[in-house]
Design a protein around this motif. Structure first.
Motif, PDB file in Angstrom:
ATOM      1  N   LEU A 147       0.723  -1.209   0.164  1.00  0.00           N
ATOM      2  CA  LEU A 147       0.037  -0.068  -0.028  1.00  0.00           C
ATOM      3  C   LEU A 147       0.867   1.229   0.097  1.00  0.00           C
ATOM      4  CD1 LEU A 147      -2.803  -0.958   2.622  1.00  0.00           C
ATOM      5  CD2 LEU A 147      -2.862  -1.286  -0.071  1.00  0.00           C
ATOM      6  N   ARG A 390      -7.318  -2.808   3.752  1.00  0.00           N
ATOM      7  CA  ARG A 390      -6.938  -2.010   2.543  1.00  0.00           C
ATOM      8  C   ARG A 390      -8.354  -0.997   2.411  1.00  0.00           C
ATOM      9  NH1 ARG A 390      -6.965  -5.468  -1.068  1.00  0.00           N
ATOM     10  NH2 ARG A 390      -4.884  -6.191  -0.641  1.00  0.00           N
ATOM     11  N   ARG A 394      -7.676   3.254   2.974  1.00  0.00           N
ATOM     12  CA  ARG A 394      -7.852   3.986   1.896  1.00  0.00           C
ATOM     13  C   ARG A 394      -8.897   5.025   2.360  1.00  0.00           C
ATOM     14  NH1 ARG A 394      -6.997  -0.002  -3.067  1.00  0.00           N
ATOM     15  NH2 ARG A 394      -4.459  -0.199  -3.150  1.00  0.00           N
TER      16      ARG A 394
END
Length: 401
Positions: A147, A390, A394
């Motif tokens: 990431l 994830r 985000r």
């Protein structure tokens, strides 16, 4: 944007020497701490992916030699290719079906060219382990780095890399003692109390580490962009009522005989579920993570109870929090196959009920098939862990200003 592989400068001072770690491709930094409890050489240990030496050029890492911490994979790795050939030959001699399969495909010509670096997300993660544990989950580092995050892990005093001869494993009288460990690690990462870092900070804690980083974050919210809790030990297994009954007696023992040993109820069943030596898939150092565990002390358990009582009264954390927790628990009295897909350490129902007491912006994700450390679950379950983490990262960390 800068690339993670460039080894962006952190807060490490020149006299703090990083050295190769026991995990290939990683390096560690020993963090001296103030003496406590009359035990020798009290230290914490910070671990990160090995970075190129300052004299190395990232653009020209000595011709065909991979950079430190960067390993060729598949058929492009000569050791893998040689091992595959040897296994194939052995299979042919033993007439094993499928042994004549071709070695894995080599990367395409395009893959021989330098791959685009993962853009730097401008975020640093510090991971803190739980009781009877240390950092060995390299796949967790892989995930965060995918990431664009700079990942660090901390072995607390008297655990793992930080455990010294003559010390009582895991011993502490107060969870706030770990504030010094965390501050030392953050200073080395460039996130010290007096620093003004441009990078965001995310803390991640597992089990007891989840309780510890929650307590620390509650008093340092202005320094944290997000908190990830992997099966945090927010409440005692038999729930609050039993904790309150036990607490006075444990408090007395803690004052009179703080290092005496409590009855050990760990029969090694969780170790059986995760260790590659038994029914699991993970390799780790049993000297640092013994199968039957260590015998807890009254001082340590009293510290846990005080921390859990603080959670019960509400921590008031306002930064985004992600809690990852299995959907089911299994009582660890004897082995069952369910222990390969449930939390056999904590009571997940009691933990889930405590989650709202952590803060005002908490996302609870229940992981079907999750083990106590959800990142050590079976591969399909881990994919859900990565996907949910994830999405949260985000949505709540990189997208927030």
């Amino acid at each position: 944007m800068t690339s993670l592989s460039l080894g962006v400068e952190d807060g490490t001072t020149p006299e703090q020497a990083w050295e190769p770690d026991v995990l290939p491709g990683f390096e560690r930094l020993t963090l001296p701490l103030q003496p406590d409890e009359d035990e020798p050489e009290v230290v914490a240990t910070l671990v990160r992916r090995a970075r190129p030496a300052p004299s190395e050029s990232p653009e020209d890492p000595h011709g065909d030699e991979p950079r430190r911490g960067i390993h060729r994979v598949g058929a492009d790795n000569p050791q893998v290719a040689r091992l595959w050939d040897e296994l194939s030959e052995l299979g042919r001699r033993l007439h094993l079906g499928g042994a004549g399969r071709a070695r894995p495909e080599a990367p395409s010509a395009a893959a021989d060219e330098p791959q685009a670096a993962v853009p730097d997300a401008g975020v640093d993660v510090l991971y803190v382990h739980g009781w009877l544990d240390y950092f060995f989950q390299t796949h967790l580092a892989d995930f965060w780095e995918s990431l664009g995050v700079r990942f660090h892990a901390l072995d607390l005093r008297r655990y793992g890399r930080s455990l010294r001869e003559g010390q009582t494993p895991g011993y502490v009288r107060s969870l706030t003692t770990y504030d010094e460990d965390i501050e030392a690690a953050l200073t080395a990462m460039g996130h010290g109390r007096d620093a003004a870092p441009e990078r965001k900070l995310v803390l991640m804690g597992h089990s007891t580490g989840g309780l510890t980083v929650s307590l620390w974050t509650a008093h340092n919210q202005e320094r944290v962009a997000g908190l990830v809790l992997n099966s945090p030990w927010l409440e005692f297994q038999p729930r609050e009522a039993v904790r309150k009954i036990m607490e006075p007696g444990i408090r007395v023992q803690s004052a009179l005989v703080p290092r005496s040993q409590l009855v050990n109820l760990d029969r090694g069943l969780y170790a059986r579920a995760i260790s590659a030596r038994f029914d699991g898939e993970w390799d780790y150092d049993v000297a640092w993570r013994p199968d039957a565990g260590w015998r807890a002390t009254p001082a340590w358990l009293a510290a846990i109870f005080r921390g859990q009582d603080q959670v019960a009264r509400g921590l008031g954390i306002e930064v985004p929090v992600l809690v990852l927790l299995s959907t089911r628990s299994t009582i660890p009295t004897r082995w069952s196959e369910d222990m390969k897909s449930t939390d056999s350490v904590l009571d997940v129902i009691g933990i889930a009920r405590r989650v709202p007491d952590v803060g005002s912006l908490v996302t609870l994700v229940r992981i079907a098939g999750g083990l106590h450390d959800v990142t050590l679950s079976a591969a399909p379950v881990r994919e859900q862990v990565w996907s949910e983490t994830r999405r949260w990262f985000r949505g709540y960390v990189t997208a927030r200003e």
